[in-house]
Design a protein around this motif. Sequence first.
Motif, PDB file in Angstrom:
ATOM      1  N   TYR A  17       1.458 -55.939 -21.424  1.00 15.22           N
ATOM      2  CA  TYR A  17       0.772 -55.852 -20.131  1.00 15.22           C
ATOM      3  C   TYR A  17      -0.421 -56.810 -20.033  1.00 15.22           C
ATOM      4  O   TYR A  17      -1.344 -56.602 -19.254  1.00 15.22           O
ATOM      5  N   LYS A  42       3.463 -50.391  -9.206  1.00 14.03           N
ATOM      6  CA  LYS A  42       2.346 -49.609  -9.717  1.00 14.03           C
ATOM      7  C   LYS A  42       1.622 -48.865  -8.592  1.00 14.03           C
ATOM      8  O   LYS A  42       1.824 -49.141  -7.416  1.00 14.03           O
ATOM      9  N   PHE A 108       8.544 -38.715 -13.740  1.00 16.07           N
ATOM     10  CA  PHE A 108       7.112 -38.683 -14.068  1.00 16.07           C
ATOM     11  C   PHE A 108       6.461 -37.312 -13.847  1.00 16.07           C
ATOM     12  O   PHE A 108       5.682 -36.866 -14.688  1.00 16.07           O
ATOM     13  N   THR A 120       6.478 -46.280 -21.858  1.00 14.08           N
ATOM     14  CA  THR A 120       5.976 -47.515 -21.243  1.00 14.08           C
ATOM     15  C   THR A 120       5.142 -48.383 -22.171  1.00 14.08           C
ATOM     16  O   THR A 120       4.997 -49.582 -21.927  1.00 14.08           O
ATOM     17  N   LEU A 122       2.006 -47.971 -22.229  1.00 11.34           N
ATOM     18  CA  LEU A 122       0.685 -47.996 -21.588  1.00 11.34           C
ATOM     19  C   LEU A 122      -0.292 -47.173 -22.423  1.00 11.34           C
ATOM     20  O   LEU A 122       0.123 -46.308 -23.193  1.00 11.34           O
ATOM     21  N   PRO A 138       9.053 -42.372 -10.101  1.00 15.91           N
ATOM     22  CA  PRO A 138       9.825 -43.117 -11.104  1.00 15.91           C
ATOM     23  C   PRO A 138      10.698 -42.170 -11.934  1.00 15.91           C
ATOM     24  O   PRO A 138      10.250 -41.107 -12.355  1.00 15.91           O
TER      25      PRO A 138
HETATM   26  C1  2M8 Z   1       6.713 -48.363 -13.613  1.00 16.05           C
HETATM   27  O1  2M8 Z   1       7.019 -49.587 -12.982  1.00 16.05           O
HETATM   28  C2  2M8 Z   1       7.756 -50.579 -13.693  1.00 16.05           C
HETATM   29  C3  2M8 Z   1       7.793 -51.831 -12.825  1.00 16.05           C
HETATM   30  O2  2M8 Z   1       8.828 -52.689 -13.009  1.00 16.05           O
HETATM   31  C4  2M8 Z   1       9.163 -50.137 -14.065  1.00 16.05           C
HETATM   32  O3  2M8 Z   1       9.863 -49.507 -13.286  1.00 16.05           O
HETATM   33  O4  2M8 Z   1       9.552 -50.476 -15.173  1.00 16.05           O
HETATM   34  C5  2M8 Z   1       5.656 -47.600 -12.780  1.00 16.05           C
HETATM   35  O5  2M8 Z   1       5.634 -46.280 -13.193  1.00 16.05           O
HETATM   36  C6  2M8 Z   1       4.273 -48.179 -12.935  1.00 16.05           C
HETATM   37  O6  2M8 Z   1       3.354 -47.350 -12.271  1.00 16.05           O
HETATM   38  C7  2M8 Z   1       3.932 -48.307 -14.408  1.00 16.05           C
HETATM   39  O7  2M8 Z   1       2.701 -48.958 -14.575  1.00 16.05           O
HETATM   40  C8  2M8 Z   1       5.020 -49.087 -15.131  1.00 16.05           C
HETATM   41  C9  2M8 Z   1       4.741 -49.190 -16.611  1.00 16.05           C
HETATM   42  O8  2M8 Z   1       5.749 -49.909 -17.285  1.00 16.05           O
HETATM   43  O9  2M8 Z   1       6.285 -48.486 -14.951  1.00 16.05           O
END
Ligand code: 2M8
Length: 261
Positions: A17, A42, A108, A120, A122, A138
Amino acid sequence: WIVFTDLDGTLLDHHSYSYEAALPAIKYLQEQQIPIVLTTSKTQAEVSQLQQELQLSSPFIVENGAGIYWPCTTGGEHVAHSMCSPREHWLALLEQLKPEFGQHFSHFAELNPKDVVELTGLSLADAEKANQRAYGEPIHWYGDQSLKRSFIEKATSLGAHILEGGRFLHMSGNVDKGQALQWVAKRYQQHYSKPVQTLALGDSQNDIAMLNAADKAVIVRSPVHPPPELQRPPSLITQYLGPEGWFEAINYFIADSSIPN
Ligand code: 2M8
Ligand code: MG
Ligand code: MG
């Protein structure tokens, strides 16, 4: 010119990221007073943080075009324009799909922040921001591809619109980044009373509408999937991935004088 850019996998590295490699190109556009409109899956909470970090005061587009944030003339704040029903509507619709498909996905609202971190990469704080959704949901699909197609068909027949990001399926209303780009470009046009040119950069299926709607389209190469198919060939498919590809693309347009140098 107005530059519309996707975040994950485009301005931001798919895994880390980081936008580091793109910074000189961002700075250049800022010096030229070319607006950069972050256009992403996002949430408002996630994008606001990035706007601050990058010192952007331009409009931004969240949740795949479902929310458009326009700067207040009085400065500081942005005003939200919503393009579809709120998240609760889509969560209720998702419940209807659970008897048939529930064992093939999670989403989510039912995950805890640690699960989102795991899926993710994150940080915990960012995962919490990613879950502050206003317009959709998502979905992490772990069933097979043909089941995924029937899930998408069923959801569509119930009035939802499904877009695929780099990692998740996004359920929301009939929104996309292309309609949002047109909305923003029109507002700029009215403001400046002259036509504006649009350049869009993206990497995934959920960027196709935006790339098709823009005057010039760049596909930033992805480490996880092949370049999406557009209505017409893009101006450029980058050699490099993510933010390195973003830097490459801006330099390409400076070199051919589309962007002033
Ligand atoms: C989600 O978005 C990405 C964008 O391509 C995905 O679908 O892979 C969302 O939940 C976003 O809010 C989040 O930051 C991201 C993290 O990979 O995933
Ligand atoms: Mg992306
Ligand atoms: Mg995205």
